[in-house]
Every structure is written in C-alpha cells, then in structure tokens.
Design an enzyme around this catalytic site. Structure first.
Site: not given
Ligand SMILES: CC(C)(COP(=O)(O)OP(=O)(O)OC[C@H]1O[C@@H](n2cnc3c(N)ncnc32)[C@H](O)[C@@H]1OP(=O)(O)O)[C@@H](O)C(=O)NCCC(=O)NCCS
Length: 158
Positions: A77, A116, A111, A123
């Site tokens: 994801i 991260n 996993e 999650y």
């Molecule tokens: C992990 C990832 C998919 C999250 O995507 P995103 O669109 O930014 O996430 P969202 O805006 O939907 O936020 C979801 C939750 O993530 C957490 N989150 C998002 N940004 C955050 C930040 N800067 N710091 C801490 N937590 C954060 C929060 O818990 C948030 O939930 P909340 O809004 O209820 O507080 C994105 O950061 C990503 O693609 N990262 C790189 C690839 C990766 O690491 N993938 C996962 C591999 S296991």
C-alpha cells in the site's frame, strides 16, 4: 495542493499498470521495491485484488491484497508523497480490507518496517494488532518487521 477528492479516480488495477506501479515502487520503497516483473505477476495472479487511485491520468496511490484459505495479506500500500496526509491511505486500506473479505478472508495480516511510524499508526487505528516481530527482516538496513493482524474485519472495513 488543493485537489478535491472528487477529482480522484479509483479503479481496479490491471496488468497495464505494471510499468507505472514499478516506477512508483522504486521511488517510494527504494532498495526493497518490487521489480516490474513481480508487480506484473501480482497484478495478474489469482486470489488477489489491486486498486489504483488516479489523478489527472497518473497513479497517485495503489495497494493490493492476497487472500488464500481465509487468511488475507496486505501485499503493498502506498500513497505518493504530495497526496499524503489527506485520508487516502486510510480509505485505500479500508477498501483493501473489504476486498480481502470479498475474497474470503476472515483475518488479514501484514508486515511493516519497525521504523515506519506513520504506517504503523494507520494500521493500529484500522484495527490491526501487533502479533510478532521478524528480527532484522529488512536487509541490508537490519530493520525489524512487525507482523500485525486484523481480526475485526467488519468493523475496520466499514
Ligand atoms: C503509510 C501511507 C500509505 C499513509 O498514507 P496517507 O494517505 O498519508 O495516510 P492518511 O492521510 O490516510 O492517514 C492515515 C493515518 O496515518 C497516520 N498518519 C498520517 N500521516 C501521519 C504523520 N505525518 N505522522 C504520523 N501519523 C500519520 C495517522 O494515524 C492517520 O490517521 P488519522 O488521520 O486518523 O490520524 C503513506 O505514508 C505512504 O505511502 N508511505 C510510504 C509507503 C509506505 O510506507 N507504505 C506502507 C508499507 S507497510
């Protein structure tokens, strides 16, 4: 960025998306990125469901699940950097959980790198519990993999 979520197009991924997703894999996951052939095999493989989110014709997020024998796995994801922090990751994860249920999963594993915290928080807030650790799983960085499981799929995927 002022993108309205109505401008985003959600659709099932196809093998035609393999090249674009492989390029994003390199950009977002570096040395642990899936090679293009592996991306293609995933997109074409059975028991899987992959989704892409597009904006102005480009993929800005993607993810997929595998489900075999009632056990699902979040295979990958990712949201591209400038589209993060606006709820796309959470919505995409919840779509993956619904897809896993549709494929017969009663629980879903994943996993995640221990370094991260953004993904781990996402999650945890989506019903995943910590169930184990694979020490030094991510090499050469020697980072642990946290194993998480969601057993409350109905609630998490609503
Ligand atoms: C992990 C990832 C998919 C999250 O995507 P995103 O669109 O930014 O996430 P969202 O805006 O939907 O936020 C979801 C939750 O993530 C957490 N989150 C998002 N940004 C955050 C930040 N800067 N710091 C801490 N937590 C954060 C929060 O818990 C948030 O939930 P909340 O809004 O209820 O507080 C994105 O950061 C990503 O693609 N990262 C790189 C690839 C990766 O690491 N993938 C996962 C591999 S296991």
């Amino acid at each position: 960025m002022t993108t309205d979520s109505t401008e985003l197009v959600w659709r099932d991924a196809t093998s035609d998306d393999a090249t674009a997703i492989a390029l994003l894999e390199r950009e977002l996951f570096g040395s642990t990125a899936w090679p293009q052939e592996m991306v293609r095999e995933e997109l074409e493989g059975p028991y899987r469901a992959y989704t892409v989110i597009e904006h102005e014709g480009s993929i800005v997020a993607y993810g997929g699940v595998l489900s075999v024998g009632g056990d699902g796995d979040v295979q990958t994801i990712a949201v591209t950097e400038s589209y993060r922090g606006r709820g796309l990751g959470k919505q995409l994860l919840h779509r993956l959980l619904r897809d896993a249920v549709a494929l017969g999963a009663t629980r879903v594993f994943l996993e995640v790198r221990a370094d991260n915290p953004v993904a781990i928080t996402l999650y945890e807030r989506s019903g995943f519990e910590h169930i184990g650790v694979r020490r030094g799983y991510y090499q050469p960085d020697n980072i642990d993999a946290l194993i998480m499981c969601n057993r409350t799929l109905q609630e998490a995927s609503e």
